[in-house]
Design a protein around this motif. Structure first.
Motif, mmCIF file in Angstrom:
data_model
loop_
_atom_site.group_PDB
_atom_site.id
_atom_site.type_symbol
_atom_site.label_atom_id
_atom_site.label_comp_id
_atom_site.label_asym_id
_atom_site.label_seq_id
_atom_site.Cartn_x
_atom_site.Cartn_y
_atom_site.Cartn_z
ATOM 1 N N UNK A 215 0.834 -1.204 0.000
ATOM 2 C CA UNK A 215 0.000 0.000 0.000
ATOM 3 C C UNK A 215 0.869 1.254 0.000
ATOM 4 N N UNK A 216 1.948 1.227 0.772
ATOM 5 C CA UNK A 216 2.858 2.367 0.815
ATOM 6 C C UNK A 216 3.520 2.589 -0.543
ATOM 7 N N UNK A 217 3.913 1.493 -1.201
ATOM 8 C CA UNK A 217 4.515 1.600 -2.532
ATOM 9 C C UNK A 217 3.534 2.170 -3.528
ATOM 10 N N UNK A 218 2.299 1.688 -3.487
ATOM 11 C CA UNK A 218 1.274 2.185 -4.399
ATOM 12 C C UNK A 218 1.038 3.671 -4.199
ATOM 13 N N UNK A 219 1.029 4.109 -2.937
ATOM 14 C CA UNK A 219 0.806 5.520 -2.652
ATOM 15 C C UNK A 219 1.947 6.377 -3.188
ATOM 16 N N UNK A 220 3.184 5.917 -2.997
ATOM 17 C CA UNK A 220 4.329 6.680 -3.516
ATOM 18 C C UNK A 220 4.300 6.755 -5.039
ATOM 19 N N UNK A 221 3.922 5.653 -5.673
ATOM 20 C CA UNK A 221 3.841 5.665 -7.133
ATOM 21 C C UNK A 221 2.741 6.592 -7.621
ATOM 22 N N UNK A 222 1.632 6.626 -6.922
ATOM 23 C CA UNK A 222 0.549 7.533 -7.310
ATOM 24 C C UNK A 222 0.981 8.987 -7.236
ATOM 25 N N UNK B 202 8.549 -2.969 -16.259
ATOM 26 C CA UNK B 202 8.463 -2.364 -14.935
ATOM 27 C C UNK B 202 7.448 -1.229 -14.907
ATOM 28 N N UNK B 203 7.403 -0.453 -15.991
ATOM 29 C CA UNK B 203 6.445 0.652 -16.037
ATOM 30 C C UNK B 203 5.009 0.139 -16.101
ATOM 31 N N UNK B 204 4.796 -0.954 -16.819
ATOM 32 C CA UNK B 204 3.466 -1.558 -16.849
ATOM 33 C C UNK B 204 3.045 -2.015 -15.455
ATOM 34 N N UNK B 205 3.962 -2.626 -14.728
ATOM 35 C CA UNK B 205 3.655 -3.070 -13.366
ATOM 36 C C UNK B 205 3.350 -1.879 -12.466
ATOM 37 N N UNK C 23 2.198 1.107 -13.348
ATOM 38 C CA UNK C 23 0.904 1.707 -13.704
ATOM 39 C C UNK C 23 -0.259 0.823 -13.254
ATOM 40 N N UNK C 24 -0.046 -0.476 -13.246
ATOM 41 C CA UNK C 24 -1.093 -1.370 -12.740
ATOM 42 C C UNK C 24 -1.270 -1.201 -11.236
ATOM 43 N N UNK D 278 -8.307 -2.558 -11.689
ATOM 44 C CA UNK D 278 -7.504 -3.137 -12.758
ATOM 45 C C UNK D 278 -8.306 -3.291 -14.040
ATOM 46 N N UNK D 279 -9.616 -3.449 -13.903
ATOM 47 C CA UNK D 279 -10.448 -3.572 -15.091
ATOM 48 C C UNK D 279 -10.392 -2.322 -15.952
ATOM 49 N N UNK D 280 -10.438 -1.150 -15.311
ATOM 50 C CA UNK D 280 -10.348 0.105 -16.059
ATOM 51 C C UNK D 280 -8.991 0.231 -16.742
ATOM 52 N N UNK D 281 -7.940 -0.211 -16.043
ATOM 53 C CA UNK D 281 -6.589 -0.142 -16.618
ATOM 54 C C UNK D 281 -6.473 -1.033 -17.853
ATOM 55 N N UNK D 282 -7.043 -2.219 -17.798
ATOM 56 C CA UNK D 282 -6.977 -3.149 -18.927
ATOM 57 C C UNK D 282 -7.849 -2.711 -20.098
#
Length: 269
Positions: free
Chosen positions: A18-25, A78-81, A83-84, A90-94
């Motif tokens: 969750x922390x990683x996702x937040x930093x990426x966002x 890595x960039x695809x991962x 952004x996912x 994930x449905x919207x992303x796909x």
């Protein structure tokens, strides 16, 4: 059915994710200086990938070609991962075409001997960056906010020219030695888009005719849009609270459609 990912319901075991996702966002979607710098770096990398496509005819015979090819494949993977991870659904992303384009480009890089190099499709990434907040922030930082519409229209034309040139080169002129094929593809694209039609270079077969037709129709439309952006007065995007009109003069006090008082932020806001 895809499950919506919710950070608030994550267990302690997944708090690191969750922390990683937040930093990426923050990096991918933010407007702070750090995020804008990161997004600008991504744009530079995309330009480097396009340069690799252009230099491909010279590098293909050397040992460095596969090294660069697979390095770019790792980067795109890595960039695809990343952004996912930043997506809540994930449905919207796909469902996004750009996602499948990146996946297709990744496959062509992983299988260079079986598939053509479609790295030119990464030009669409430049288009998406041009439509994002990054361009607006950079122009405001440089004091060129009044050129926003012109820059967006110019990016649209340049990206389209590169996409068509890459497509024509890959399917029609790839066999020519050196950079001659790419130059011929660019020459044909510009001559077609501008409707000059010298006729010294034409594309054979039904695919060639269809490619020429699509290039002329879309190219003319983009050039008209660019001309409009150059000659018309600069306007800002600010929805009117009363009638919803999106575009107004930068110094407008009242909406031209309904007369409602506007409060458009100035350049320093």
């Amino acid at each position: 059915m895809f499950l919506r990912m919710n950070d608030e319901t994550l267990t302690p075991e997944t708090s690191g994710l969750a922390s990683l996702r937040q930093r990426l966002r923050v990096l991918y979607l933010g407007r702070e200086k750090k995020a804008i710098t990161f997004q600008a770096v991504l744009a530079v990398v995309d330009l480097a990938i396009l340069a690799f496509f252009v230099l491909g005819p010279y590098l293909r015979s050397g040992p460095s070609y596969l090294i660069i090819d697979y390095s770019i494949a790792v980067w795109i993977g890595l960039e695809l991962c990343a952004r996912a991870l930043i997506e809540r659904n994930l449905g919207d992303w796909l469902k996004r075409p750009i996602t499948w384009i990146d996946i297709f480009v990744l496959l062509t890089l992983l299988l260079p001997e079986l598939l053509f190099n479609f790295a030119f499709l990464r030009a669409i990434r430049i288009w998406t960056i041009g439509q994002s907040a990054l361009l607006k922030v950079l122009l405001r930082y440089c004091g060129l906010r009044h050129l926003e519409d012109v820059m967006r229209a110019s990016i649209n034309v340049i990206v389209f020219l590169f996409l068509v040139t890459g497509f024509v080169y890959t399917f029609f002129f790839r066999g020519l030695p050196g950079i001659a094929g790419l130059v011929d593809a660019l020459y044909f694209t510009v001559a077609t888009v501008t409707t000059t039609g010298f006729g010294d270079i034409t594309l054979p077969g039904t695919l060639g005719k269809l490619t020429s037709i699509v290039t002329m129709i879309i190219g003319i439309s983009l050039f008209v849009r660019l001309a409009q952006a150059v000659v018309r007065p600069f306007k800002v995007t600010f929805p009117c609270p009363q009638c919803g009109l999106q575009r107004h003069d930068a110094d407008a006090v009242h909406c031209k459609a309904c007369g409602h008082i506007l409060n458009i932020p100035d350049e320093g806001a």
